[in-house]
Write a protein that holds these residues in place. Sequence first.
Motif, PDB file in Angstrom:
ATOM      1  N   ASN A   1      -7.770  -5.894   9.711  1.00 12.97           N
ATOM      2  CA  ASN A   1      -6.649  -5.610  10.596  1.00 12.97           C
ATOM      3  C   ASN A   1      -6.831  -6.375  11.895  1.00 12.97           C
ATOM      4  O   ASN A   1      -7.937  -6.487  12.423  1.00 12.97           O
TER       5      ASN A   1
ATOM      6  N   ARG B   1      -6.849   4.636  10.648  1.00  6.52           N
ATOM      7  CA  ARG B   1      -7.003   5.935  10.006  1.00  6.52           C
ATOM      8  C   ARG B   1      -7.272   7.050  11.022  1.00  6.52           C
ATOM      9  O   ARG B   1      -7.065   8.226  10.717  1.00  6.52           O
TER      10      ARG B   1
ATOM     11  N   ASP C   1      -3.168  -4.497   3.116  1.00  8.54           N
ATOM     12  CA  ASP C   1      -4.114  -3.667   2.384  1.00  8.54           C
ATOM     13  C   ASP C   1      -3.788  -3.652   0.900  1.00  8.54           C
ATOM     14  O   ASP C   1      -2.624  -3.718   0.509  1.00  8.54           O
TER      15      ASP C   1
ATOM     16  N   TYR D   1      -3.610   3.274  -1.128  1.00  9.78           N
ATOM     17  CA  TYR D   1      -2.568   4.270  -0.874  1.00  9.78           C
ATOM     18  C   TYR D   1      -2.365   5.052  -2.172  1.00  9.78           C
ATOM     19  O   TYR D   1      -1.561   4.674  -3.021  1.00  9.78           O
TER      20      TYR D   1
ATOM     21  N   TRP E   1       1.781  -4.407   6.874  1.00  6.95           N
ATOM     22  CA  TRP E   1       2.333  -3.557   7.910  1.00  6.95           C
ATOM     23  C   TRP E   1       1.975  -4.075   9.299  1.00  6.95           C
ATOM     24  O   TRP E   1       1.046  -4.852   9.472  1.00  6.95           O
TER      25      TRP E   1
ATOM     26  N   GLN F   1      -1.952   5.074   8.603  1.00 11.22           N
ATOM     27  CA  GLN F   1      -1.677   4.600   7.251  1.00 11.22           C
ATOM     28  C   GLN F   1      -1.078   5.691   6.359  1.00 11.22           C
ATOM     29  O   GLN F   1      -0.360   5.385   5.412  1.00 11.22           O
TER      30      GLN F   1
ATOM     31  N   GLU G   1       2.444   5.253   4.371  1.00 15.27           N
ATOM     32  CA  GLU G   1       2.638   5.662   2.979  1.00 15.27           C
ATOM     33  C   GLU G   1       3.823   6.613   2.840  1.00 15.27           C
ATOM     34  O   GLU G   1       4.639   6.475   1.924  1.00 15.27           O
TER      35      GLU G   1
END
Length: 201
Positions: free
Chosen positions: A11, A27, A45, A50, A68, A145, A149
Motif C-alpha cells: 500500500n 486494517r 490486494d 476478502y 482501492w 478494508q 468489502e
Amino acid sequence: MDSLTLGGMANDIKSGGKRAAQPFNARHLDIVAFAEAGASLSGEDPLSHYARLSREDLGDASAATVRWQAQGRSEAVTGGAPEIWLDLQAETRLAMQCQRCLEPMQQPLQFERAFRFVRDEATAEQLDEELEDDVLVWRKDFDLQALIEDELLMDLPVAPRHEVCPSAPTMQVQTPDFDAGEEEKPNPFAALKALKKQNGE
C-alpha cells in the motif's frame, strides 16, 4: 513513492505530497488522525484477502485483485469541531454465471463514495437522514478494508447478466423424447371408455 507492507499487501501512503509522519494501517486505521493529516492510502490486494467477497467468485480468487484508494480530509466548521471525511473508491471483477445464458462472465464491481465520521451513533443517525453521503462512527481501530468489502458486496447484482450474451439463451424446457413419451402414455379416458363397453354401459 515509498511502499509499506500492511498485512502482506503493498500500500502507498502519502500526506501532503510527502511521506506521512506516522504509518497508517488499513486494517487498524485511526480515522481522525488519517483525516487530519490529509493522508491517502491505496492498494491492489488479492481477492482472496476478502473472504466474503471471494465466496461470490466462481473463478480463481488468487488471480483476481481488488484495487482501492482512500483519501482523508478534515473540513473546518465555524464555531465547531472540524468535520472528518473519508473519500473512498474501489473496483474489482468477479467470475460469475450469467443468469440469462448460464455461461461464465466477468462482473465488474466498483464504487466511489464519501463517508463522514462522527463521534457517536445518535449523531450518525441524525446526520444520516440529512446527508446523501454515508455517516459512520469513528474509532481509532477502524477496519478500512472491511468497509471496502462491504461496499463492493452491496454493488453485486441480484442476477448477473451479460450485456450481450455470447450465445442465444436456451429456451427449450423439455427433453427431445418428451413428445414420444406422451404418445406412448395410455389415455386414462380411453381405458375408462373401454371398461364401460365391457360392462354394457
